[in-house]
Write a protein that holds these residues in place. Sequence first.
Motif, short mmCIF file in Angstrom:
data_model
loop_
_atom_site.label_atom_id
_atom_site.label_comp_id
_atom_site.label_asym_id
_atom_site.label_seq_id
_atom_site.Cartn_x
_atom_site.Cartn_y
_atom_site.Cartn_z
N SER A 67 0.83 -1.20 0.00
CA SER A 67 0.00 0.00 0.00
C SER A 67 0.88 1.26 0.00
CB SER A 67 -0.92 -0.01 1.22
OG SER A 67 -1.65 1.18 1.28
N GLU A 68 1.92 1.25 0.84
CA GLU A 68 2.83 2.41 0.90
C GLU A 68 3.55 2.59 -0.43
OE1 GLU A 68 5.30 1.59 4.26
OE2 GLU A 68 3.75 2.16 5.70
N GLU A 69 3.99 1.48 -1.02
CA GLU A 69 4.68 1.55 -2.31
C GLU A 69 3.75 2.06 -3.40
OE1 GLU A 69 6.64 -1.65 -5.30
OE2 GLU A 69 7.24 -1.82 -3.20
N ASN A 70 2.52 1.55 -3.43
CA ASN A 70 1.55 2.00 -4.43
C ASN A 70 1.24 3.48 -4.25
OD1 ASN A 70 1.40 -0.48 -5.63
ND2 ASN A 70 -0.44 -1.11 -4.54
N ASN A 71 1.10 3.92 -3.00
CA ASN A 71 0.81 5.32 -2.71
C ASN A 71 1.97 6.20 -3.20
OD1 ASN A 71 -0.64 7.51 -1.69
ND2 ASN A 71 0.39 7.37 0.28
N PHE A 72 3.21 5.76 -2.94
CA PHE A 72 4.37 6.52 -3.39
C PHE A 72 4.39 6.61 -4.92
CE2 PHE A 72 8.78 6.61 -4.88
CZ PHE A 72 9.18 7.83 -4.35
N GLU A 73 4.16 5.47 -5.58
CA GLU A 73 4.16 5.45 -7.05
C GLU A 73 3.05 6.34 -7.60
OE1 GLU A 73 3.90 1.34 -8.13
OE2 GLU A 73 5.96 0.94 -7.52
N GLN A 74 1.89 6.31 -6.97
CA GLN A 74 0.78 7.14 -7.43
C GLN A 74 1.12 8.61 -7.25
OE1 GLN A 74 -2.92 6.44 -5.36
NE2 GLN A 74 -4.11 7.28 -7.03
N GLN A 75 1.72 8.97 -6.13
CA GLN A 75 2.11 10.35 -5.90
C GLN A 75 3.15 10.81 -6.93
OE1 GLN A 75 0.72 12.50 -3.82
NE2 GLN A 75 -0.66 10.91 -3.10
N GLU A 76 4.06 9.91 -7.26
CA GLU A 76 5.08 10.23 -8.26
C GLU A 76 4.45 10.47 -9.63
OE1 GLU A 76 8.96 11.06 -9.35
OE2 GLU A 76 8.16 10.72 -7.35
N MET A 77 3.49 9.61 -10.01
CA MET A 77 2.81 9.79 -11.30
C MET A 77 2.03 11.11 -11.33
SD MET A 77 1.46 6.12 -12.64
CE MET A 77 1.16 5.25 -11.12
N ILE A 78 1.36 11.42 -10.24
CA ILE A 78 0.59 12.67 -10.17
C ILE A 78 1.54 13.87 -10.31
CG2 ILE A 78 -0.76 14.15 -8.61
CD1 ILE A 78 -2.15 11.55 -7.64
N LYS A 79 2.70 13.79 -9.68
CA LYS A 79 3.67 14.89 -9.78
C LYS A 79 4.14 15.06 -11.23
CE LYS A 79 8.15 16.48 -8.05
NZ LYS A 79 8.43 17.17 -9.26
N ILE A 80 4.44 13.94 -11.89
CA ILE A 80 4.87 14.01 -13.30
C ILE A 80 3.77 14.65 -14.15
CG2 ILE A 80 5.30 12.56 -15.34
CD1 ILE A 80 6.85 10.64 -13.44
N ILE A 81 2.54 14.22 -13.96
CA ILE A 81 1.42 14.75 -14.74
C ILE A 81 1.23 16.24 -14.45
CG2 ILE A 81 -1.09 14.63 -15.04
CD1 ILE A 81 -0.76 11.54 -14.61
N HIS A 82 1.28 16.63 -13.18
CA HIS A 82 1.14 18.06 -12.83
C HIS A 82 2.25 18.88 -13.47
CE1 HIS A 82 -2.23 18.77 -10.17
NE2 HIS A 82 -1.97 17.66 -9.49
N ASP A 83 3.49 18.39 -13.42
CA ASP A 83 4.61 19.12 -14.02
C ASP A 83 4.37 19.33 -15.51
OD1 ASP A 83 5.84 19.19 -11.55
OD2 ASP A 83 7.31 17.61 -12.01
N LEU A 89 3.51 15.06 -24.57
CA LEU A 89 4.56 15.63 -23.73
C LEU A 89 5.10 14.56 -22.76
CD1 LEU A 89 6.20 18.12 -22.93
CD2 LEU A 89 4.35 18.74 -21.37
N ILE A 90 4.21 13.84 -22.14
CA ILE A 90 4.64 12.78 -21.20
C ILE A 90 5.42 11.70 -21.95
CG2 ILE A 90 3.81 10.91 -19.70
CD1 ILE A 90 1.53 12.82 -18.82
N ARG A 91 4.91 11.28 -23.11
CA ARG A 91 5.60 10.23 -23.89
C ARG A 91 6.98 10.68 -24.37
NH1 ARG A 91 0.25 8.90 -25.87
NH2 ARG A 91 -0.29 6.87 -25.00
N SER A 92 7.12 11.96 -24.63
CA SER A 92 8.41 12.45 -25.11
C SER A 92 9.45 12.49 -23.98
CB SER A 92 8.26 13.84 -25.74
OG SER A 92 8.03 14.82 -24.75
N ARG A 93 9.01 12.59 -22.76
CA ARG A 93 9.94 12.70 -21.63
C ARG A 93 10.12 11.41 -20.83
NH1 ARG A 93 8.60 18.54 -19.03
NH2 ARG A 93 9.22 19.72 -20.84
N TYR A 94 9.13 10.57 -20.85
CA TYR A 94 9.16 9.38 -20.00
C TYR A 94 8.83 8.14 -20.83
CZ TYR A 94 8.72 13.01 -16.47
OH TYR A 94 8.92 14.12 -15.71
N THR A 95 9.35 7.01 -20.36
CA THR A 95 9.02 5.75 -21.00
C THR A 95 8.01 5.04 -20.11
OG1 THR A 95 10.74 4.50 -19.86
CG2 THR A 95 11.35 5.55 -21.95
N SER A 96 7.36 4.01 -20.65
CA SER A 96 6.37 3.29 -19.86
C SER A 96 7.02 2.63 -18.64
CB SER A 96 5.65 2.24 -20.72
OG SER A 96 6.58 1.32 -21.23
N SER A 97 8.30 2.29 -18.72
CA SER A 97 8.96 1.67 -17.57
C SER A 97 9.10 2.66 -16.40
CB SER A 97 10.32 1.11 -17.95
OG SER A 97 11.19 2.16 -18.33
#
Length: 181
Positions: free
Chosen positions: A101-117, A169-177
Amino acid sequence: MKLSDADIIEKIRNGDETALDFLYKKHYRMMVSMILRNNGTEQEALDIFQDALIVFWQKAKSDDFKLTSKISTYLFSVCQNLWRKELDRKRKFEESDKEDSEENNFEQQEMIKIIHDCINELGESCKQILTYHYFDGMSMEKIAEKMGLANSDTAKTKRYKCKKRLDELIRSRYTSSDFLD
């Protein structure tokens, strides 16, 4: 009916299941109380006690089985051991669940930050429409009204174009991995 420990073992060795009924009726409350005092439920206590009776039955059927204590003490000990194993299993499961749960929450927060940026780089109107729709949950009608657009269809079209630019924009900066680690 009153049976001695020797009588019970003799009945078990002869395959007489009335010995199990006798043990169940005589010792159930004591075993359930022990498990309830140790954070168990009535159902868990029933399961543990039934498992203990099976263990005892199997051991008692063996010719080399020697009972060195009273049957009640033996059953109590088996129940305690089975309950400790169950508590350990539950604790490990809860810890694993918490870590996931903690790992998923961290990953979700990271994805949200990338999207917001990335949203912040799209321009103010795209930022507004995507934020209103995806993060604030506003309807297209409310977004059109709030942004001064002609109608909800115009808002949908604008949202579609902004989302497409965001995806690019997201695809140009990040990969699916980056999102699957």
